[in-house]
Design a protein around this motif. Structure first.
Motif, PDB file in Angstrom:
ATOM      1  N   GLY A 121       0.814  -1.210   0.000  1.00 35.54           N
ATOM      2  CA  GLY A 121       0.000   0.000   0.000  1.00 35.54           C
ATOM      3  C   GLY A 121       0.848   1.261   0.000  1.00 35.54           C
ATOM      4  O   GLY A 121       0.623   2.179  -0.791  1.00 35.54           O
ATOM      5  N   SER A 162       2.783   1.648  -3.278  1.00 31.51           N
ATOM      6  CA  SER A 162       1.890   2.059  -4.364  1.00 31.51           C
ATOM      7  C   SER A 162       1.542   3.534  -4.248  1.00 31.51           C
ATOM      8  O   SER A 162       1.525   4.257  -5.246  1.00 31.51           O
ATOM      9  N   ALA A 163       1.266   3.981  -3.013  1.00 36.32           N
ATOM     10  CA  ALA A 163       0.882   5.382  -2.822  1.00 36.32           C
ATOM     11  C   ALA A 163       2.028   6.314  -3.169  1.00 36.32           C
ATOM     12  O   ALA A 163       1.850   7.328  -3.846  1.00 36.32           O
ATOM     13  N   ARG A 222       2.569   6.609  -6.978  1.00 37.37           N
ATOM     14  CA  ARG A 222       1.255   6.686  -7.618  1.00 37.37           C
ATOM     15  C   ARG A 222       1.344   6.867  -9.135  1.00 37.37           C
ATOM     16  O   ARG A 222       2.096   7.709  -9.621  1.00 37.37           O
ATOM     17  N   ASP A 245       2.798   0.971  -8.667  1.00 35.81           N
ATOM     18  CA  ASP A 245       1.430   1.198  -8.216  1.00 35.81           C
ATOM     19  C   ASP A 245       0.474   0.217  -8.901  1.00 35.81           C
ATOM     20  O   ASP A 245      -0.334  -0.449  -8.252  1.00 35.81           O
ATOM     21  N   MET A 247      -1.558  -2.771  -7.016  1.00 33.41           N
ATOM     22  CA  MET A 247      -3.017  -2.835  -7.001  1.00 33.41           C
ATOM     23  C   MET A 247      -3.551  -4.068  -7.734  1.00 33.41           C
ATOM     24  O   MET A 247      -4.609  -4.588  -7.398  1.00 33.41           O
ATOM     25  N   ALA A 269      -3.610  -3.626   1.625  1.00 34.05           N
ATOM     26  CA  ALA A 269      -2.849  -2.925   0.591  1.00 34.05           C
ATOM     27  C   ALA A 269      -3.692  -1.799   0.005  1.00 34.05           C
ATOM     28  O   ALA A 269      -3.225  -0.661  -0.127  1.00 34.05           O
ATOM     29  N   ARG A 270      -4.927  -2.117  -0.335  1.00 32.23           N
ATOM     30  CA  ARG A 270      -5.807  -1.098  -0.926  1.00 32.23           C
ATOM     31  C   ARG A 270      -6.077   0.015   0.074  1.00 32.23           C
ATOM     32  O   ARG A 270      -6.058   1.196  -0.257  1.00 32.23           O
ATOM     33  N   SER A 289      -4.342   0.873   2.880  1.00 29.24           N
ATOM     34  CA  SER A 289      -3.215   1.716   3.297  1.00 29.24           C
ATOM     35  C   SER A 289      -2.765   2.610   2.144  1.00 29.24           C
ATOM     36  O   SER A 289      -2.254   3.698   2.365  1.00 29.24           O
ATOM     37  N   ARG A 290      -2.999   2.164   0.901  1.00 28.07           N
ATOM     38  CA  ARG A 290      -2.667   3.040  -0.229  1.00 28.07           C
ATOM     39  C   ARG A 290      -3.529   4.303  -0.184  1.00 28.07           C
ATOM     40  O   ARG A 290      -3.014   5.414  -0.240  1.00 28.07           O
ATOM     41  N   SER A 291      -4.853   4.102  -0.056  1.00 28.93           N
ATOM     42  CA  SER A 291      -5.710   5.291  -0.113  1.00 28.93           C
ATOM     43  C   SER A 291      -5.507   6.158   1.124  1.00 28.93           C
ATOM     44  O   SER A 291      -5.552   7.389   1.055  1.00 28.93           O
TER      45      SER A 291
END
Lengths: 306, 292
Positions: free
Chosen positions: A117, A120-121, A124, A129, A133, A189-190, A192-194
């Motif tokens: 996450g 990926s962030a 971005r 990333d 994802m 993962a999703r 903590s990325r957002s």
């Protein structure tokens, strides 16, 4: 703060009571005579009456429920029809593998999920990333029991690296833990990325950068630490569901845990055990949710002031 | 060269909302690919029996556990039946169960959620406490408990999955209703004397549809997984029925000699769930960016 705690804890009690009632009714909701259902077609009338008497089925329903609650408070979950052992004893014996499995699954999925996450962030829109994802959405979509079987075929049957099932060595935990944790890893993962993307856009991150702090420190000390509150909440909520997820994984890997006990007891129509396990999984789920809520209140004052 | 100023340009007709959504949706390649995959699955679900190369229940005892080859692309099973044909025919079962269960769950959940959000008070309390109870049990456990009570079988799997689908719709639709309830056009409808039922279903409901579509797509993925899990545990379709979960369940007994019996059904479940999740993601970004 104290009021928030008391309110949340007291608010859970009615829910626990309703759930306990529904699970108590489980045996009675199954079509037909519950005693006949358990004893099978071959049982004689005398055997049925004895069982009815010993299990308290001859009393009115409300009395049965109150004595069920009373037993529950005293830690008595009844006697298994099949093994004649106390259900609580059977459950304690099976608790360890399930807890171990859940622990390992949580451990790896948290580390890998958060890492994916955050990476990926920070990257971005770049290849990392997209890859991150892709892994995440695959993790949510993959049927755990299938992944387990495919890994058994590759790593146990073909390569012989790990046992196909059972719990003889620590290596037996590797494949089941990977399988069980896959979903959480993906969700984390999703999430903590957002959550990281949100905090990367905050003023304090801009301030830290403006002060000339190194990028790594900006990410770890400022953005990551602040996104952690929400991530911790998600981890907590997911662990609640993990124990129940063990039903499938323990069946695939023939692990003698609580999930497997549920499947076996259902097959044997050993309903006292089924009832106790349903109760255990639901109570555990509700209580973990409560703890997470309380923790969230501690970590995030805005919630408890509402 | 002609110079054109802003004022000289003809006034463009505003893009219709549907066109705008389509344009936004088609910008998301993964969602478009997912939609195409789902269309292919739907095609299999409808025409599976017609396009299947072999009779899915015809045994061939000379060709047991056959590995994939030029004739049997996905190999044969423990009775020598063609795996590809069984998968194609089984698409209807597997997708049908999840579509039906989400449709039922969505209809009931939406109805309850909209009522709870609009009327508030006691209706709201009952609906929300009810969904608290359903949420208090992990999905798969609730489904297992329901199937244990009403018995195994495809119809009962539909009911079990529908039940645990209800609360998510009820909650989402409740909050969607709450957010439009106090908007000006609802006030206007009320002030000209519209009946509650008309305000609810003609004015409020259409503006909550976007949230419903997104959740609907996402829940289909969950439903496919849940239905396959129940079949895998032996509570769903009968073992000899062509159903992805049931095929996977019986295939695991031959993991060491015929792994293709496990690989292909699981792969199809995976692709189908992935496609619905990707489509759901795409629709969410297109229709309801706030949900992100």
């Amino acid at each position: 703060m104290g009021r928030y705690f008391v309110k949340r804890v007291l608010g859970t009690i009615p829910l626990l009571l309703v759930i306990s009632f529904l699970i108590f009714m489980f045996i009675h909701l199954i079509p037909g005579d519950p005693v006949r259902n358990m004893a099978g077609r071959e049982a004689t009338t005398e055997e049925l009456e004895n069982l009815r008497e010993s299990m308290g089925f001859n009393k009115p329903l409300y009395q049965q429920y109150f004595s069920y609650l009373n037993d529950l408070v005293h830690g008595d979950l009844g006697i298994s029809y099949k093994t004649k052992l106390p259900v609580s004893e059977m459950m304690i014996g099976r608790l360890k593998p399930t807890l171990k499995l859940t622990f390992f699954a949580t451990l790896w999925s948290t580390i890998v999920g958060i890492a994916i996450g955050v990476l990926s962030a920070v990257n971005r829109g770049k290849l990392i990333d997209y890859l991150g994802m892709l892994i995440a959405i695959s993790g949510i979509s993959i049927p755990g029991f299938w992944l387990g079987l495919v890994m058994i075929q590759i790593f146990s049957v073909k390569l012989g690296w790990v046992p196909t099932g059972g719990l003889d060595t620590w290596r037996s935990y590797i494949l089941p833990s990977i399988t069980l944790g896959c979903g959480i890893m993906a969700i984390l993962a999703r999430f903590s990325r957002s959550s990281m993307l949100d905090s990367l856009g905050e003023d304090y991150v801009r301030t830290a950068r403006a002060k000339g702090q190194r990028e790594r420190l900006v990410i770890l000390r400022h953005a990551f630490r602040n996104s952690l509150v929400q991530v911790v909440t998600v981890i907590g909520l997911q662990i609640g569901g993990l124990l129940a997820g063990s039903v499938l994984i323990e069946t695939v890997f023939t692990i003698p845990g609580l999930g497997r006990l549920l499947v076996d007891s259902l097959a044997f129509r050993d309903y006292k055990v089924v009832q106790a396990l349903l109760l255990f999984f639901s109570f555990e789920y509700i209580l973990i949710n409560l703890i997470v809520d309380l923790l969230y209140g501690v970590l995030n004052p805005r919630i408890r002031l509402k | 060269m002609q110079t054109s100023t802003f004022i000289d340009q003809p006034i463009k007709k505003a893009e219709s909302r549907a066109k705008y959504y389509f344009r936004k949706f088609f910008q998301r390649k993964t969602a478009v690919i997912a939609a195409v995959i789902i269309l292919i699955f739907l095609f299999f679900a409808i025409f599976g029996p017609q396009i299947a190369p072999f009779d899915p229940s015809l045994p061939d005892y000379d060709n047991l556990y056959g590995a994939p080859d030029a004739v049997h692309w996905f190999g044969t099973d423990e009775f020598g039946r063609d795996v590809l044909s069984r998968l194609l025919v089984g698409t209807r079962n597997s997708l049908g169960v999840s579509l039906a269960s989400v449709l039922i769950g969505a209809a009931i959940g939406t109805f309850l959620g909209v009522l709870a959000g609009y009327y508030g008070g006691i209706i709201d309390s009952i609906v929300m406490r009810g969904s608290d109870i359903l949420f208090a049990m992990p999905d798969i456990l609730l489904a297992i408990a329901i199937v244990a009570i009403i018995g195994p079988g495809i119809i009962n799997v539909v009911i079990a999955v529908a039940v645990f689908t209800i609360p998510s719709f009820a909650r989402i639709m409740r909050s969607a209703t709450l957010s439009v309830k106090s908007s000006l056009y609802v006030e206007a409808a009320r002030s000209i004397g519209c009946k509650n039922s008309r305000i609810l279903w003609v004015h409020i409901f259409p503006s909550t549809v976007q949230s419903m579509i997104v959740n609907f797509t996402m829940r289909i993925g969950t439903a496919i997984l849940a239905a396959a899990s129940l079949s895998f545990l032996g509570y769903g379709a009968k073992v000899d029925e062509p159903d992805w979960g049931a095929m996977l369940s019986s295939g695991r007994n031959y993991l060491d000699i015929a792994p293709h019996l496990v690989y292909f059904p699981g792969l199809l479940i995976f692709i189908a769930v992935l496609a619905f999740n990707l489509l759901g993601d795409g629709l969410r970004d297109t229709l309801d960016p706030k949900l992100k």
